[in-house]
Design an enzyme around this catalytic site. Structure first.
Site, PDB file in Angstrom:
ATOM      1  N   THR A  27     -11.841 -24.488  67.247  1.00 33.54           N
ATOM      2  CA  THR A  27     -13.029 -25.302  67.023  1.00 33.54           C
ATOM      3  C   THR A  27     -13.090 -26.403  68.074  1.00 33.54           C
ATOM      4  OG1 THR A  27     -13.016 -24.878  64.647  1.00 33.54           O
ATOM      5  CG2 THR A  27     -14.128 -26.885  65.371  1.00 33.54           C
ATOM      6  N   SER A  29     -15.331 -28.387  71.633  1.00 32.81           N
ATOM      7  CA  SER A  29     -16.142 -28.165  72.826  1.00 32.81           C
ATOM      8  C   SER A  29     -15.518 -27.193  73.815  1.00 32.81           C
ATOM      9  CB  SER A  29     -16.434 -29.502  73.512  1.00 32.81           C
ATOM     10  OG  SER A  29     -15.235 -30.203  73.777  1.00 32.81           O
ATOM     11  N   ASP A  85      -6.781 -32.630  71.448  1.00 28.50           N
ATOM     12  CA  ASP A  85      -7.326 -33.933  71.832  1.00 28.50           C
ATOM     13  C   ASP A  85      -6.395 -34.658  72.794  1.00 28.50           C
ATOM     14  OD1 ASP A  85      -9.761 -33.903  70.204  1.00 28.50           O
ATOM     15  OD2 ASP A  85      -8.358 -33.826  68.531  1.00 28.50           O
ATOM     16  N   GLY A  96      -7.738 -32.378  65.792  1.00 26.68           N
ATOM     17  CA  GLY A  96      -8.512 -32.758  64.623  1.00 26.68           C
ATOM     18  C   GLY A  96      -9.667 -33.687  64.912  1.00 26.68           C
ATOM     19  N   GLY A  98     -12.454 -32.850  65.843  1.00 28.79           N
ATOM     20  CA  GLY A  98     -13.636 -32.214  65.265  1.00 28.79           C
ATOM     21  C   GLY A  98     -13.583 -32.089  63.752  1.00 28.79           C
ATOM     22  N   GLU A 104      -7.219 -25.225  61.312  1.00 19.89           N
ATOM     23  CA  GLU A 104      -6.601 -24.952  62.607  1.00 19.89           C
ATOM     24  C   GLU A 104      -5.083 -24.793  62.467  1.00 19.89           C
ATOM     25  OE1 GLU A 104      -9.823 -27.273  65.499  1.00 19.89           O
ATOM     26  OE2 GLU A 104      -8.012 -28.311  64.839  1.00 19.89           O
TER      27      GLU A 104
END
Length: 227
Positions: A27, A29, A85, A96, A98, A104
């Site tokens: 999940t 970009s 991230d 996390g 998102g 995940e």
């Protein structure tokens, strides 16, 4: 240029997907580009089944015609590909951003092989400048926040579009502002046993490799020697 870096990493990672695999679709970009690439491969005849890590990825995969499984239909995942991230040289990652960290982590823990994909800005010497997401139950959320605050973790309840953010699992996210160089093992241990915490965004040494899109146009593949 950053979007291009993410696209390069996502498309390169899709090349690891092979016929017959059960694939965990991440999940975010960067994962978005990977899912698009996998969808094109399916359109061209690749035969796989996939498990999405969020409702957003599920919707994207369905639109692309990728055959999907539910979590209860599988006992393993051949390959999971997802973004991060932040990640340090010891392959310790924060995930996390998102809000999909629980799913995940479930999918990654079932996977025989894990690939984290990113643009080069995600490579850091020490994790913690990016907030650490923690998924907490709605019931007792105030008390869970107080427990985390007592450790000096500076928890902030995540707000999106003016409302408290709710995960696909119906929970809240507390973002911990720890600062780079925090004691990873200590925080991991305390969170893992804390009442009200469903899961946290520390993904420690879980990946087999990182695929990094760089501003130079290069895609770096960094193998994990401990895997």
């Amino acid at each position: 240029m950053q979007v291009d870096m993410k696209k390069m990493a996502g498309e390169r990672a899709a090349q690891y997907v092979k016929d017959g695999m059960i694939v965990g679709l991440g999940t975010g970009s960067t994962a978005y580009h990977m899912v698009n690439a996998v969808g094109q491969m399916v359109k061209n005849g690749l035969s796989i089944r996939a498990i999405p890590t969020s409702s957003a990825t599920e919707a994207q995969a369905r639109e692309l015609g990728i055959p999907l499984l539910t979590i209860d239909e599988l006992d393993h995942v051949d390959l999971a590909i997802d973004g991060v991230d932040e990640i340090d040289p010891q392959f310790n990652a924060i995930k996390g951003g998102g809000g999909a960290l629980y799913r995940e982590k479930v999918v990654a823990s079932l996977a025989k092989e894990v690939i984290w994909i990113m643009d080069e800005s995600k490579l850091v010497d020490k994790i913690g400048a990016f907030h650490l997401p923690v998924e907490i139950a709605q019931y007792g959320a105030k008390q869970a926040m107080a427990r985390m605050a007592a450790f000096g973790w500076n928890p902030v309840l995540r707000i999106k579009n003016g409302e408290t953010f709710v995960t696909d699992n119906g929970n809240f996210i507390a973002d911990l502002h720890l600062g780079a160089g925090f004691n990873i093992e200590q925080v991991y241990g305390r969170l893992s046993g804390m009442l009200g915490v469903l899961e946290h965004g520390l993904f420690l040494n879980m990946c087999n490799r990182m695929i990094v899109g760089c501003a130079s146009g290069e895609v770096r593949i960094i193998e994990n020697p401990s895997k």
